[in-house]
Enzyme design. Sequence first.
Site, PDB file in Angstrom:
ATOM      1  N   HIS A  90    -109.589 -27.119  25.724  1.00  0.00           N
ATOM      2  CA  HIS A  90    -109.052 -26.391  26.908  1.00  0.00           C
ATOM      3  C   HIS A  90    -110.773 -26.546  28.331  1.00  0.00           C
ATOM      4  CE1 HIS A  90    -111.084 -23.080  26.538  1.00  0.00           C
ATOM      5  NE2 HIS A  90    -110.534 -22.288  25.567  1.00  0.00           N
TER       6      HIS A  90
ATOM      7  N   HIS B  87    -114.713 -25.378  26.427  1.00  0.00           N
ATOM      8  CA  HIS B  87    -115.264 -25.939  25.102  1.00  0.00           C
ATOM      9  C   HIS B  87    -115.505 -27.191  25.812  1.00  0.00           C
ATOM     10  CE1 HIS B  87    -110.812 -24.363  22.741  1.00  0.00           C
ATOM     11  NE2 HIS B  87    -112.112 -22.852  22.790  1.00  0.00           N
TER      12      HIS B  87
ATOM     13  N   CYS C 251    -108.109  -7.145  18.419  1.00  0.00           N
ATOM     14  CA  CYS C 251    -107.250  -8.108  19.254  1.00  0.00           C
ATOM     15  C   CYS C 251    -106.942  -9.523  18.357  1.00  0.00           C
ATOM     16  CB  CYS C 251    -108.409  -8.191  20.319  1.00  0.00           C
ATOM     17  SG  CYS C 251    -108.005  -9.533  21.127  1.00  0.00           S
TER      18      CYS C 251
ATOM     19  N   CYS D 214    -109.568 -11.919  19.919  1.00  0.00           N
ATOM     20  CA  CYS D 214    -110.849 -11.993  19.713  1.00  0.00           C
ATOM     21  C   CYS D 214    -111.750 -12.008  18.394  1.00  0.00           C
ATOM     22  CB  CYS D 214    -111.614 -10.579  19.913  1.00  0.00           C
ATOM     23  SG  CYS D 214    -111.908 -10.266  22.109  1.00  0.00           S
TER      24      CYS D 214
ATOM     25  N   CYS E  64    -106.518  -5.694  25.259  1.00  0.00           N
ATOM     26  CA  CYS E  64    -107.915  -6.602  25.297  1.00  0.00           C
ATOM     27  C   CYS E  64    -107.587  -6.896  27.123  1.00  0.00           C
ATOM     28  CB  CYS E  64    -108.139  -7.595  24.166  1.00  0.00           C
ATOM     29  SG  CYS E  64    -109.776  -8.389  24.637  1.00  0.00           S
TER      30      CYS E  64
ATOM     31  N   HIS F 113    -107.878 -10.778  25.849  1.00  0.00           N
ATOM     32  CA  HIS F 113    -106.320 -11.332  26.039  1.00  0.00           C
ATOM     33  C   HIS F 113    -105.253 -10.814  26.301  1.00  0.00           C
ATOM     34  CE1 HIS F 113    -109.744 -13.520  23.329  1.00  0.00           C
ATOM     35  NE2 HIS F 113    -108.992 -14.160  23.781  1.00  0.00           N
TER      36      HIS F 113
ATOM     37  N   LYS G   9    -107.433 -16.680  37.240  1.00  0.00           N
ATOM     38  CA  LYS G   9    -107.523 -16.474  35.792  1.00  0.00           C
ATOM     39  C   LYS G   9    -106.641 -18.197  35.311  1.00  0.00           C
ATOM     40  CE  LYS G   9    -107.032 -14.627  30.951  1.00  0.00           C
ATOM     41  NZ  LYS G   9    -108.101 -15.537  30.555  1.00  0.00           N
TER      42      LYS G   9
ATOM     43  N   LYS H  97    -100.489 -21.478  32.129  1.00  0.00           N
ATOM     44  CA  LYS H  97     -99.836 -22.230  32.732  1.00  0.00           C
ATOM     45  C   LYS H  97     -98.861 -21.895  33.362  1.00  0.00           C
ATOM     46  CE  LYS H  97    -100.120 -25.309  28.189  1.00  0.00           C
ATOM     47  NZ  LYS H  97    -100.143 -24.710  26.229  1.00  0.00           N
TER      48      LYS H  97
END
Length: 513
Positions: free
Chosen positions: A17, A20, A125, A128, A143, A146, A296, A299
């Site tokens: 994504h 990265h 988590c 992570c 978390c 996440h 954030k 999708k």
Amino acid sequence: MKSYITTPIYYVNGSPHIGHAYTSIVADILKRNRQALGYDMMLSTGVDEHGQKNQEAAADLGMDITEYLDMRGAEFRKVFDMLDVTYDYFVRTSQDGHKTAVAGMEQTIFDKGLIVKHEYTGQYCKGCEQFKKESDLTEDGQCPLHPTMQIEEIDETNYFLKMEPFRQALQKHIEDNPDFVTPEHFKTELKQMLAEPLEDLCISRPKSRVTLGVDLPFDQSFVTYVWFDALTNYLTNIDWPDGDYQAWWATCEHLIGKDILKPHGVYWPIMLMAADLPLPKKLSVHSHWVGAGGVKMSKSIGNVVDPVEIVDTMGADALRWYLARHMRADTDSQISVEYIRQAYNSELGNKIGNLLSRAAKFARSRFDGHLPDRHDLTSEDEAIRAAVMKATEGFANWLDLADIPHRVQDVITVCDEMNNYFAEQAPWDLIKDPATVERCQTVIYVTLDCLRIVFEALRQVIPASADKALGMLNSPADDIACPWRPELDTLPAGTPLGEIATLYPRVNAPEAA
Ligand code: ME8
């Protein structure tokens, strides 16, 4: 002179994504910068193939694990290739050499009595791949990184690395080496993590729960915790323990997002201290990309920026440009397809590509396709030449991660000045009067010579289009001196110009297309 730059190795539980793409692109920009200064470079990027969430991602698709890892590994590599990330080493933690070295490091630390076995109950988590303290979680027990993943309570017997004995030494290292963690904001965060006594770090997972990993050398019923395994890549990439890794290791700079400061700022240095190995030179931390309005990316909201889609519609340099230009130091930065499109059209297209096209086409039609002579310079010529030298000088010096947006800003500012210069000098008027033809030649020469310097600098950021532009100016990238410095007048008058194509074709908004 050597410099070794690493990116995180990315989880392969999904496609690559924008986050990265970002860290690997900035790593590539820093590599190109240091190469231009004459350094021997080593850039590693790659994938983290072990752990629970990768294992579950393969199972969700009903795929054989090896096939799944091969597919994702190839996908990440392809995307980094598309983005012109010139990595020297692509990490796959499933490789045998890496696995043997990880087990070796564990055995060394175990033999020193620093690894103990005991029972532990904790909140885990999976996102992570870390145990979390209550203070790490939100009020609803989730978390913050996440929120869609359920925190699991895990009660297990595992192996643990003693951390507390090293806390003070690490605090001292941070004090003694002011550049060890940058920027300052994240150094403060790290110091806070080290302000309280450290719990032992769980470095194993029972095979009953996780099978995808490196067997623990001293107990085959466990695999190694994915972070212990993954962090070790930074050494295994340069042939630790048996090869000539020392000279590279001494220069090692880790680029990471703020989400993984703790593993890199606490776990990794302590693992190294426990194994009697020197710490890396530097940890450069960046903030995150979020969607427009600070939302954030997800999708379901439909605000995800897919790097492959951007390359397909606007080219890799559109994405590299936006990412290099708009990351802020301490706060999250916003990104959307529309922002990228606007920056591409208005900056690369209108300010840079258009000026090249106008000046070079003018030379082709009025000066027989050749770079005209440069005659006496006016104060306006001198001023713009000096401004271009100053604006590009930053790229002839060592860049740190946080410098990138500022140096790109310097270039775009001077491109505005070059456009003003070109408009004010109005070569299209000068050419009409034989008395000012020489003046016209000088304006075209100065403009194209300044653009050459700009593109030489921008090779570090947007290499494909910068090289194309230099080709149009018949000033091939292969002829550029190393170490590079901006230098005036290296384009000889009379140089035949190459074919002038539109460097950054306009991309319309979808509704107007
Ligand atoms: O943490 N903005 O892998 P990962 C900017 N496997 N960068 C971002 C980002 C965002 N929104 N999201 C992710 C792991 N990144 C481990 C690392 S290293 C020994 C093991 C980038 O796939 C950023 O570099 O979750 C972040 O630190 C990294 O991707 C996390 O990638």
